[in-house]
Scaffold this motif. Structure first.
Motif, PDB file in Angstrom:
ATOM      1  N   MET A   6       0.812  -1.208   0.000  1.00 19.55           N
ATOM      2  CA  MET A   6       0.000   0.000   0.000  1.00 19.55           C
ATOM      3  C   MET A   6       0.852   1.267   0.000  1.00 19.55           C
ATOM      4  SD  MET A   6      -3.277   1.097   2.369  1.00 19.55           S
ATOM      5  CE  MET A   6      -4.279  -0.287   1.861  1.00 19.55           C
ATOM      6  N   ILE A   7       1.967   1.256   0.709  1.00 18.66           N
ATOM      7  CA  ILE A   7       2.858   2.419   0.709  1.00 18.66           C
ATOM      8  C   ILE A   7       3.315   2.729  -0.705  1.00 18.66           C
ATOM      9  CG2 ILE A   7       5.156   3.224   1.391  1.00 18.66           C
ATOM     10  CD1 ILE A   7       4.741   1.796   4.066  1.00 18.66           C
ATOM     11  N   GLN A   8       3.754   1.713  -1.414  1.00 21.30           N
ATOM     12  CA  GLN A   8       4.231   1.916  -2.788  1.00 21.30           C
ATOM     13  C   GLN A   8       3.108   2.377  -3.709  1.00 21.30           C
ATOM     14  OE1 GLN A   8       5.603  -2.115  -3.025  1.00 21.30           O
ATOM     15  NE2 GLN A   8       7.767  -1.559  -2.698  1.00 21.30           N
ATOM     16  N   ALA A   9       1.901   1.837  -3.503  1.00 16.95           N
ATOM     17  CA  ALA A   9       0.772   2.226  -4.341  1.00 16.95           C
ATOM     18  C   ALA A   9       0.397   3.688  -4.113  1.00 16.95           C
ATOM     19  CB  ALA A   9      -0.418   1.316  -4.058  1.00 16.95           C
ATOM     20  N   LEU A  10       0.381   4.123  -2.859  1.00 19.32           N
ATOM     21  CA  LEU A  10       0.059   5.518  -2.554  1.00 19.32           C
ATOM     22  C   LEU A  10       1.137   6.453  -3.087  1.00 19.32           C
ATOM     23  CD1 LEU A  10      -1.183   4.919   1.088  1.00 19.32           C
ATOM     24  CD2 LEU A  10      -2.612   5.685  -0.816  1.00 19.32           C
ATOM     25  N   ASN A  11       2.393   6.057  -2.949  1.00 15.12           N
ATOM     26  CA  ASN A  11       3.484   6.858  -3.498  1.00 15.12           C
ATOM     27  C   ASN A  11       3.359   6.979  -5.013  1.00 15.12           C
ATOM     28  OD1 ASN A  11       6.509   6.744  -4.733  1.00 15.12           O
ATOM     29  ND2 ASN A  11       6.471   7.996  -2.883  1.00 15.12           N
ATOM     30  N   SER A  12       2.981   5.872  -5.649  1.00 13.31           N
ATOM     31  CA  SER A  12       2.794   5.889  -7.096  1.00 13.31           C
ATOM     32  C   SER A  12       1.661   6.829  -7.499  1.00 13.31           C
ATOM     33  CB  SER A  12       2.512   4.474  -7.600  1.00 13.31           C
ATOM     34  OG  SER A  12       2.308   4.449  -8.998  1.00 13.31           O
ATOM     35  N   ALA A  13       0.576   6.848  -6.725  1.00 13.03           N
ATOM     36  CA  ALA A  13      -0.533   7.760  -7.022  1.00 13.03           C
ATOM     37  C   ALA A  13      -0.082   9.208  -6.960  1.00 13.03           C
ATOM     38  CB  ALA A  13      -1.680   7.527  -6.035  1.00 13.03           C
ATOM     39  N   LEU A  14       0.668   9.559  -5.925  1.00 14.61           N
ATOM     40  CA  LEU A  14       1.168  10.931  -5.798  1.00 14.61           C
ATOM     41  C   LEU A  14       2.107  11.269  -6.948  1.00 14.61           C
ATOM     42  CD1 LEU A  14       1.785  10.891  -1.958  1.00 14.61           C
ATOM     43  CD2 LEU A  14       0.103  12.314  -3.139  1.00 14.61           C
ATOM     44  N   ASP A  15       2.977  10.345  -7.284  1.00 18.24           N
ATOM     45  CA  ASP A  15       3.928  10.567  -8.380  1.00 18.24           C
ATOM     46  C   ASP A  15       3.191  10.782  -9.696  1.00 18.24           C
ATOM     47  OD1 ASP A  15       6.302  10.720  -9.834  1.00 18.24           O
ATOM     48  OD2 ASP A  15       6.565   8.553  -9.916  1.00 18.24           O
ATOM     49  N   VAL A  16       2.204   9.926  -9.965  1.00 19.36           N
ATOM     50  CA  VAL A  16       1.437  10.045 -11.211  1.00 19.36           C
ATOM     51  C   VAL A  16       0.748  11.400 -11.296  1.00 19.36           C
ATOM     52  CG1 VAL A  16      -0.626   9.193 -12.399  1.00 19.36           C
ATOM     53  CG2 VAL A  16       1.106   7.586 -11.608  1.00 19.36           C
ATOM     54  N   MET A  17       0.113  11.817 -10.214  1.00 23.47           N
ATOM     55  CA  MET A  17      -0.648  13.062 -10.248  1.00 23.47           C
ATOM     56  C   MET A  17       0.255  14.294 -10.260  1.00 23.47           C
ATOM     57  SD  MET A  17      -3.677  12.301 -10.771  1.00 23.47           S
ATOM     58  CE  MET A  17      -4.320  13.962 -10.591  1.00 23.47           C
ATOM     59  N   MET A  18       1.373  14.237  -9.573  1.00 24.23           N
ATOM     60  CA  MET A  18       2.292  15.380  -9.598  1.00 24.23           C
ATOM     61  C   MET A  18       2.940  15.532 -10.969  1.00 24.23           C
ATOM     62  SD  MET A  18       3.911  15.106  -5.750  1.00 24.23           S
ATOM     63  CE  MET A  18       4.810  16.676  -5.780  1.00 24.23           C
ATOM     64  N   GLU A  19       3.144  14.431 -11.658  1.00 23.55           N
ATOM     65  CA  GLU A  19       3.706  14.498 -13.008  1.00 23.55           C
ATOM     66  C   GLU A  19       2.670  15.001 -14.015  1.00 23.55           C
ATOM     67  OE1 GLU A  19       6.117  11.663 -16.200  1.00 23.55           O
ATOM     68  OE2 GLU A  19       5.668  10.934 -14.181  1.00 23.55           O
ATOM     69  N   ARG A  20       1.405  14.599 -13.838  1.00 23.85           N
ATOM     70  CA  ARG A  20       0.336  14.988 -14.761  1.00 23.85           C
ATOM     71  C   ARG A  20      -0.115  16.426 -14.577  1.00 23.85           C
ATOM     72  NH1 ARG A  20      -3.246  10.961 -17.061  1.00 23.85           N
ATOM     73  NH2 ARG A  20      -5.007  12.334 -16.603  1.00 23.85           N
ATOM     74  N   ASP A  21      -0.072  16.914 -13.322  1.00 29.26           N
ATOM     75  CA  ASP A  21      -0.701  18.192 -13.003  1.00 29.26           C
ATOM     76  C   ASP A  21       0.241  19.016 -12.125  1.00 29.26           C
ATOM     77  OD1 ASP A  21      -2.295  20.295 -12.164  1.00 29.26           O
ATOM     78  OD2 ASP A  21      -4.074  19.054 -11.822  1.00 29.26           O
ATOM     79  N   GLY A  22       0.752  20.089 -12.663  1.00 31.08           N
ATOM     80  CA  GLY A  22       1.688  20.930 -11.938  1.00 31.08           C
ATOM     81  C   GLY A  22       1.083  21.657 -10.758  1.00 31.08           C
ATOM     82  N   ASP A  23      -0.254  21.634 -10.609  1.00 30.63           N
ATOM     83  CA  ASP A  23      -0.899  22.271  -9.472  1.00 30.63           C
ATOM     84  C   ASP A  23      -0.949  21.373  -8.233  1.00 30.63           C
ATOM     85  OD1 ASP A  23      -1.412  24.648 -10.813  1.00 30.63           O
ATOM     86  OD2 ASP A  23      -3.358  23.952 -11.566  1.00 30.63           O
ATOM     87  N   VAL A  24      -0.615  20.092  -8.389  1.00 34.52           N
ATOM     88  CA  VAL A  24      -0.645  19.166  -7.260  1.00 34.52           C
ATOM     89  C   VAL A  24       0.617  19.344  -6.429  1.00 34.52           C
ATOM     90  CG1 VAL A  24      -0.718  16.746  -6.530  1.00 34.52           C
ATOM     91  CG2 VAL A  24      -2.066  17.503  -8.509  1.00 34.52           C
ATOM     92  N   VAL A  25       0.449  19.577  -5.125  1.00 34.81           N
ATOM     93  CA  VAL A  25       1.584  19.712  -4.209  1.00 34.81           C
ATOM     94  C   VAL A  25       1.355  18.782  -3.017  1.00 34.81           C
ATOM     95  CG1 VAL A  25       2.098  22.084  -4.888  1.00 34.81           C
ATOM     96  CG2 VAL A  25       0.525  21.656  -2.984  1.00 34.81           C
ATOM     97  N   SER A  26       2.445  18.307  -2.438  1.00 37.83           N
ATOM     98  CA  SER A  26       2.395  17.397  -1.300  1.00 37.83           C
ATOM     99  C   SER A  26       3.224  17.980  -0.170  1.00 37.83           C
ATOM    100  CB  SER A  26       2.946  16.016  -1.705  1.00 37.83           C
ATOM    101  OG  SER A  26       3.131  15.183  -0.589  1.00 37.83           O
ATOM    102  N   PHE A  27       2.653  17.995   1.052  1.00 38.83           N
ATOM    103  CA  PHE A  27       3.417  18.525   2.179  1.00 38.83           C
ATOM    104  C   PHE A  27       2.862  17.990   3.488  1.00 38.83           C
ATOM    105  CE2 PHE A  27      -0.179  21.309   1.889  1.00 38.83           C
ATOM    106  CZ  PHE A  27      -0.403  21.821   3.158  1.00 38.83           C
ATOM    107  N   GLY A  28       3.639  18.140   4.549  1.00 37.11           N
ATOM    108  CA  GLY A  28       3.231  17.696   5.870  1.00 37.11           C
ATOM    109  C   GLY A  28       4.445  17.545   6.768  1.00 37.11           C
ATOM    110  N   GLU A  29       4.214  17.100   7.987  1.00 39.86           N
ATOM    111  CA  GLU A  29       5.293  16.912   8.955  1.00 39.86           C
ATOM    112  C   GLU A  29       6.219  15.781   8.501  1.00 39.86           C
ATOM    113  OE1 GLU A  29       2.159  18.122  12.486  1.00 39.86           O
ATOM    114  OE2 GLU A  29       3.025  16.094  12.428  1.00 39.86           O
ATOM    115  N   ASP A  30       7.470  16.103   8.210  1.00 40.43           N
ATOM    116  CA  ASP A  30       8.469  15.144   7.721  1.00 40.43           C
ATOM    117  C   ASP A  30       8.105  14.548   6.367  1.00 40.43           C
ATOM    118  OD1 ASP A  30      10.181  15.373   9.972  1.00 40.43           O
ATOM    119  OD2 ASP A  30       8.905  13.994  11.109  1.00 40.43           O
ATOM    120  N   ALA A  31       7.169  15.162   5.659  1.00 42.15           N
ATOM    121  CA  ALA A  31       6.683  14.590   4.398  1.00 42.15           C
ATOM    122  C   ALA A  31       7.469  15.067   3.183  1.00 42.15           C
ATOM    123  CB  ALA A  31       5.205  14.927   4.206  1.00 42.15           C
TER     124      ALA A  31
END
Length: 337
Positions: A6-31
């Motif tokens: 599941m960790i790898q799948a969620l990371n892949s989702a973030l990677d896919v969306m950040m590559e597709r859409d420059g408006d997607v940003v990810s942040f958080g504590e130690d993130a």
């Protein structure tokens, strides 16, 4: 297709969306630099830079408020709250601002915010790292609530959440993050569930918001649950040899009452289950709605399988969790009624 936890799948989702859409940003504590305490955001800062993957202060109210401001200005923030237990300092921002932004501005602003957070026990995290607080958030109008049970759904659901114009609280069960689990050691014992790795497409795909999945077909009893307990319910039905139909909600708000009602009208018996404490839990909402929709088809009272009505008992967490025996007892109760 690739085999992912599941960790790898969620990371892949973030990677896919950040590559597709420059408006997607990810942040958080130690993130950002570290990639999150569970490594879900690993390597995103290295690939997309400090502007799109960054660390936040230890201030959950500020994290949610920042995400709301970003969304109002056209970004699509994915904010990580390190543990679901920590989300409550941000609750006022979620209730008073995030959930109401579309409505209070008559649609002038939307709030495409995703708040990701690990939930549930099973990692010996103690009282402040083990809550399943989803019921609090299902009671907030304007907020969608999701919880996957397997890697394939986790990726597709997170992509759908990021693409949604409205806010999503995205709970991630910690017991399913890395791989197999059991009652004590983390090994893959069949009595506690199957190995939660799975085949996951490497590119873009979605799992629809608000659509449940019938993960096991049957005719004797319907079990409605979500997250980790989907695997436990499957293991219990197999162990008991009961012809149970098991429904994985996937989305808690809005939930798929049509699929649930179709199943309960067929089986005439129903069990609802959650890891959280019993009183005022989401299972109670399910039981009430199922009774309204399916009263004349029910052959027995709806049974609840839940955690205890206590603060999280660190020393007894594997007794606290609803395990196969608790499901089997509930199945026996409805089948014998």
């Amino acid at each position: 297709m690739a085999t992912m936890n599941m960790i790898q799948a969620l990371n892949s989702a973030l990677d896919v969306m950040m590559e597709r859409d420059g408006d997607v940003v990810s942040f958080g504590e130690d993130a950002g630099y570290f990639g999150g305490v569970f490594r879900v955001t690993a390597n995103l800062q290295k690939k997309y830079g400090l502007d799109r993957s960054f660390d936040a202060p230890i201030n959950e109210a500020a994290i949610v408020a920042m995400a709301i401001g970003m969304a109002a200005r056209g970004l699509k923030p994915v904010a990580e709250i390190q543990f679901a237990d920590y989300i409550f300092p941000g609750l006022d921002q979620i209730v008073s601002e995030l959930s109401r932004l579309r409505y209070r501005t008559a649609g002038t602003f939307t709030a495409p915010v995703v708040i990701r957070t690990p939930c549930g026990g099973g990692i010996r995290g103690g009282q402040t790292h083990s809550m399943s607080p989803e019921a609090f958030f299902t009671h907030i109008p304007g907020v969608q609530v999701m919880m996957p049970s397997n890697p394939y759904d986790a990726k597709g659901m997170l992509i759908s959440a990021i693409e949604s114009p409205d806010p999503v609280i995205f709970f991630e069960p910690k017991r399913l993050y890395n791989g197999p689990f059991d009652g004590h050691s983390g090994g893959a014992l069949s009595s506690w569930g199957k190995h939660p790795k799975g085949e996951v497409p490497e590119g873009h795909y979605t799992v629809p918001i608000g659509k449940a999945d019938v993960v096991r077909e049957g005719n004797a009893v319907t079990i409605v649950t979500y997250g980790t307990l989907v695997l436990v319910a499957q293991a219990a039905a197999e162990k008991a040899g009961v012809d149970a139909e098991i429904i994985d909600l996937r989305t808690l708000v809005p939930y798929d009452i049509e699929t649930i009602a179709r199943s309960v009208n067929k089986t005439g018996r129903c069990i609802v289950a959650q890891e959280a404490p019993r009183t005022s839990g989401f299972a109670a909402e399910l039981a009430a709605q199922i009774q309204e929709e399916c009263f004349y088809a029910l052959e027995a009272p709806i049974q609840r399988v839940t955690g205890w009505d206590t603060p999280y008992p660190h020393a007894h967490e594997w007794s606290y969790f609803p395990g196969p025996e608790r499901f089997i007892n509930a199945m026996n109760a409805v089948l014998e009624a």
